[in-house]
Design an enzyme around this catalytic site. Structure first.
Site, mmCIF file in Angstrom:
data_model
loop_
_atom_site.group_PDB
_atom_site.id
_atom_site.type_symbol
_atom_site.label_atom_id
_atom_site.label_comp_id
_atom_site.label_asym_id
_atom_site.label_seq_id
_atom_site.Cartn_x
_atom_site.Cartn_y
_atom_site.Cartn_z
ATOM 1 N N SER A 199 0.863 -1.181 0.000
ATOM 2 C CA SER A 199 0.000 0.000 0.000
ATOM 3 C C SER A 199 0.898 1.229 0.000
ATOM 4 O O SER A 199 2.105 1.136 0.263
ATOM 5 C CB SER A 199 -0.908 -0.026 1.240
ATOM 6 O OG SER A 199 -1.786 1.088 1.268
ATOM 7 N N CYS A 200 0.301 2.385 -0.297
ATOM 8 C CA CYS A 200 1.053 3.646 -0.238
ATOM 9 C C CYS A 200 0.021 4.765 -0.105
ATOM 10 O O CYS A 200 -1.014 4.588 0.531
ATOM 11 C CB CYS A 200 1.956 3.817 -1.460
ATOM 12 S SG CYS A 200 1.077 3.928 -3.032
ATOM 13 N N GLY A 201 0.271 5.910 -0.704
ATOM 14 C CA GLY A 201 -0.699 6.992 -0.645
ATOM 15 C C GLY A 201 -1.854 6.811 -1.595
ATOM 16 O O GLY A 201 -3.013 7.011 -1.235
ATOM 17 N N GLY A 206 -1.520 4.182 -4.445
ATOM 18 C CA GLY A 206 -1.280 3.020 -5.290
ATOM 19 C C GLY A 206 -0.140 3.169 -6.267
ATOM 20 O O GLY A 206 0.085 2.287 -7.098
ATOM 21 N N TRP A 244 -3.895 4.433 0.788
ATOM 22 C CA TRP A 244 -4.292 5.332 1.864
ATOM 23 C C TRP A 244 -5.330 6.369 1.427
ATOM 24 O O TRP A 244 -6.107 6.865 2.248
ATOM 25 C CB TRP A 244 -3.073 6.028 2.456
ATOM 26 C CG TRP A 244 -3.369 6.586 3.818
ATOM 27 C CD1 TRP A 244 -3.599 7.886 4.171
ATOM 28 C CD2 TRP A 244 -3.518 5.820 5.022
ATOM 29 N NE1 TRP A 244 -3.871 7.987 5.517
ATOM 30 C CE2 TRP A 244 -3.823 6.727 6.059
ATOM 31 C CE3 TRP A 244 -3.418 4.459 5.325
ATOM 32 C CZ2 TRP A 244 -4.026 6.321 7.380
ATOM 33 C CZ3 TRP A 244 -3.621 4.055 6.629
ATOM 34 C CH2 TRP A 244 -3.919 4.982 7.635
#
Length: 283
Positions: A240-242, A244, A269
């Site tokens: 996951s990240c901010g 994708g 996120w």
């Protein structure tokens, strides 16, 4: 289940320079930047890009109905968009970006998720290409249309319902590619309305710590970093990240290090941090 992908996913600028004009090669400028970066990737493409490249707009080739940034489009919409860009799934596709290595892995992952097999990253990206005084061209690309036949891999992608279950059960390791300060709620998110922190049980592996000189670090260094972060490469992982994007950089690095089963949470996120009922740890 994703297969082990320990190969170096990069081609060199030297190699690409010998392939300019080769119809079996598709060159894709995948530049994209965070909202607070103050950069316009499409304008930068029009100013200078690798000869023969086409511009992949992450925000346009997406599910624009979702309310979330650059979510995967349908296979049909993707095929139509990249076919209009002159790209076929049978070509060797080389992806780069204007930051060196930032958004290109997301576009590579997208092509592979949609069925393209022969997809590579340009080591060092456009900054390295230009630093070597290699040729660039300006203006809009005018490719001849092609046919892209999509073959979507649903097992490559995790949605919000599955993510809720994974957080509850711990059936997959959750690894977050955002900078450590955002993971630990010590810095705000770059998008308005996002809560700060991380998912319960998540581990931090910031994408920018996995990169050196526009390439992923070598396999053993990556393995050591992931081990130090408490990540077991032999067990299933979801990244996951901010929004994708750098989750795909992390996914690529995990596979390079020998991880056996890695998927990507597309909403990341931007979705989890905007919902009122998702559990969040702020530490």
């Amino acid at each position: 289940m994703s297969t082990i992908d320990t190969q170096d996913p990069f081609v060199t600028t030297e190699w690409l320079a010998t392939k300019l004009g080769d119809p079996s090669i598709a060159i894709v400028d995948a530049s994209w930047y965070l909202p607070n970066a103050g950069r316009d990737p499409r304008a930068e493409f029009a100013e200078a890009h690798v000869p023969g490249a086409v511009f992949f707009d992450l925000d346009a080739i997406a599910d624009t109905t979702s309310g979330l940034p650059h979510m995967l489009p349908t296979p049909e919409a993707f095929a139509a968009a990249v076919g209009a860009m002159g790209i076929s799934e049978t070509q060797r596709i080389v992806v780069y970006d204007g930051a060196g290595l930032f958004s290109a892995p997301r576009v590579r992952w997208t092509f592979r998720t949609m069925g393209a097999k022969d997809v590579w990253l340009l080591a060092g990206g456009l900054p390295k290409w230009r630093s070597e005084n290699r040729p660039v061209e300006s203006g809009a690309a005018t490719p001849a249309p092609a046919t892209f036949t999509a073959s979507f891999d649903p097992e490559a992608v995790v949605d919000i319902a599955t993510m809720r279950t994974l957080v509850e059960t711990g059936d997959r390791q959750i690894v977050d590619a955002r900078p450590a300060a955002r993971f630990h709620a010590q810095a705000p998110e770059p998008r308005a309305g996002m809560r700060s922190g991380h998912m319960p049980g998540a581990k931090s592996a910031p994408a920018d710590t996995l990169i050196a000189e526009g390439k992923l670090k070598d396999r053993e260094t990556l393995r050591d970093q992931f081990t130090a972060a408490g990540i077991d490469l032999d067990k299933p992982i979801v990244t996951s990240c901010g929004s994708g994007v750098t989750a795909a950089t992390l996914l690529t690095a995990l596979k390079r290090a020998g991880a056996r089963d890695v998927t990507l949470y597309d909403g990341s996120w931007s979705e989890w941090g905007s919902l009122p009922d998702t559990p969040i740890v702020a530490d």
